[in-house]
Design an enzyme around this catalytic site. Structure first.
Site, PDB file in Angstrom:
ATOM      1  N   GLU A 156       2.759  -2.161  -2.834  1.00 60.27           N
ATOM      2  CA  GLU A 156       3.408  -2.114  -4.157  1.00 60.27           C
ATOM      3  C   GLU A 156       4.935  -2.149  -4.066  1.00 60.27           C
ATOM      4  O   GLU A 156       5.618  -2.259  -5.100  1.00 60.27           O
ATOM      5  CB  GLU A 156       2.984  -0.854  -4.919  1.00 60.27           C
ATOM      6  CG  GLU A 156       1.569  -0.892  -5.475  1.00 60.27           C
ATOM      7  CD  GLU A 156       0.479  -0.798  -4.426  1.00 60.27           C
ATOM      8  OE1 GLU A 156       0.639   0.010  -3.497  1.00 60.27           O
ATOM      9  OE2 GLU A 156      -0.509  -1.547  -4.512  1.00 60.27           O
ATOM     10  N   ALA A 214       5.397   2.922   5.547  1.00 61.14           N
ATOM     11  CA  ALA A 214       4.865   3.027   6.916  1.00 61.14           C
ATOM     12  C   ALA A 214       3.474   2.412   6.920  1.00 61.14           C
ATOM     13  O   ALA A 214       2.558   2.928   6.271  1.00 61.14           O
ATOM     14  CB  ALA A 214       4.809   4.488   7.347  1.00 61.14           C
ATOM     15  N   ILE A 242       0.477   1.477   9.314  1.00 57.88           N
ATOM     16  CA  ILE A 242       0.000   1.806  10.658  1.00 57.88           C
ATOM     17  C   ILE A 242      -1.301   1.047  10.890  1.00 57.88           C
ATOM     18  O   ILE A 242      -2.215   1.084  10.045  1.00 57.88           O
ATOM     19  CB  ILE A 242      -0.177   3.335  10.789  1.00 57.88           C
ATOM     20  CG1 ILE A 242       1.190   4.009  10.541  1.00 57.88           C
ATOM     21  CG2 ILE A 242      -0.735   3.699  12.155  1.00 57.88           C
ATOM     22  CD1 ILE A 242       1.151   5.507  10.370  1.00 57.88           C
ATOM     23  N   HIS A 259      -6.522  -4.804   7.253  1.00 55.65           N
ATOM     24  CA  HIS A 259      -5.721  -4.397   6.104  1.00 55.65           C
ATOM     25  C   HIS A 259      -4.238  -4.374   6.485  1.00 55.65           C
ATOM     26  O   HIS A 259      -3.379  -4.718   5.692  1.00 55.65           O
ATOM     27  CB  HIS A 259      -6.165  -2.987   5.689  1.00 55.65           C
ATOM     28  CG  HIS A 259      -6.009  -2.709   4.236  1.00 55.65           C
ATOM     29  ND1 HIS A 259      -6.644  -3.450   3.270  1.00 55.65           N
ATOM     30  CD2 HIS A 259      -5.300  -1.757   3.569  1.00 55.65           C
ATOM     31  CE1 HIS A 259      -6.310  -2.980   2.079  1.00 55.65           C
ATOM     32  NE2 HIS A 259      -5.495  -1.951   2.239  1.00 55.65           N
ATOM     33  N   PHE A 274      14.308  -4.156   4.255  1.00 49.65           N
ATOM     34  CA  PHE A 274      12.963  -3.870   4.768  1.00 49.65           C
ATOM     35  C   PHE A 274      12.997  -2.618   5.653  1.00 49.65           C
ATOM     36  O   PHE A 274      13.167  -2.698   6.854  1.00 49.65           O
ATOM     37  CB  PHE A 274      12.501  -5.095   5.574  1.00 49.65           C
ATOM     38  CG  PHE A 274      11.075  -5.024   6.058  1.00 49.65           C
ATOM     39  CD1 PHE A 274      10.018  -5.124   5.182  1.00 49.65           C
ATOM     40  CD2 PHE A 274      10.805  -4.886   7.406  1.00 49.65           C
ATOM     41  CE1 PHE A 274       8.703  -5.078   5.635  1.00 49.65           C
ATOM     42  CE2 PHE A 274       9.495  -4.841   7.879  1.00 49.65           C
ATOM     43  CZ  PHE A 274       8.443  -4.941   6.988  1.00 49.65           C
ATOM     44  N   ARG A 311       9.813   6.700  15.134  1.00 53.67           N
ATOM     45  CA  ARG A 311      10.812   5.897  14.416  1.00 53.67           C
ATOM     46  C   ARG A 311      11.221   6.525  13.083  1.00 53.67           C
ATOM     47  O   ARG A 311      11.921   5.906  12.293  1.00 53.67           O
ATOM     48  CB  ARG A 311      10.247   4.494  14.171  1.00 53.67           C
ATOM     49  CG  ARG A 311      10.083   3.694  15.450  1.00 53.67           C
ATOM     50  CD  ARG A 311       9.099   2.538  15.266  1.00 53.67           C
ATOM     51  NE  ARG A 311       8.995   1.674  16.429  1.00 53.67           N
ATOM     52  CZ  ARG A 311       8.387   2.004  17.562  1.00 53.67           C
ATOM     53  NH1 ARG A 311       7.833   3.189  17.714  1.00 53.67           N
ATOM     54  NH2 ARG A 311       8.324   1.146  18.576  1.00 53.67           N
TER      55      ARG A 311
END
Ligand code: INI
Length: 157
Positions: A59, A81, A83, A89, A114, A128
């Site tokens: 979104e 994030a 993962i 997906h 980004f 990170r």
């Protein structure tokens, strides 16, 4: 004489919008705190920052598109994030997010950053998000200020 144009990390007077994904919120809240810390250090006033929460990284382009088109912000930052886990997906969400954000920046001219982690594991995301591999939210905020300034510098010629 070659003319070299570069953006600086000047935050005074800059208006910044941040869209953050609630998916993997324990990571994205750290990205958000890194981003806010960098904006403050660079002179951005808290009252010039707007934070919008969205359900997931998929979104982010929708919200960033709307934010960029208001004309009220010098840059828009997307924080998320994604993962990998075990499903495809991951590719769909991260690909849509990256392509969507890139398009917003190109279509509107508003730097659209980004700040989305795309990692194989949760451990890599944690690294990170403020531990041993820095904080991608903080990097995204610095990038937003540099690109906002560069836009001003290029327009001024
Ligand atoms: N959204 C994320 O931000 N990160 C993820 O890792 C993720 N995974 O793994 O599925 C994710 N999915 C939700 C997606 O962004 C949308 O919110 C959802 O599909 C509704 O459109």
């Amino acid at each position: 004489m070659v003319k070299v144009l570069e953006g600086r990390l000047r935050g005074e007077g800059r208006r910044i919008a941040i869209a953050a994904a609630r998916w993997n919120e324990f990571i994205t809240e750290r990205l958000l705190s890194g981003a806010l810390d960098t904006l403050r250090r660079c002179g951005v006033a808290d009252t010039d920052v707007t934070v919008v929460w969205v359900p997931g990284s998929f979104e982010l382009p929708t919200a960033c598109n709307q934010l960029a088109r208001t004309g009220r912000y010098d840059a828009v930052i997307a924080l998320g994030a994604v993962i990998r886990g075990a499903t495809s997906h991951y590719e769909l969400v991260s690909g849509h997010c990256a392509a969507g954000l890139a398009r917003i920046g190109l279509d509107t001219g508003v730097p659209t950053i980004f700040g989305v982690l795309t990692t194989e594991t949760i451990e890599q995301a944690i690294e990170r998000a403020g531990s041993k591999a820095g904080n991608k939210g903080a990097e995204a905020a610095a990038c937003a200020l540099e690109m906002a300034d560069l836009r001003t510098v290029i327009e001024a010629g």
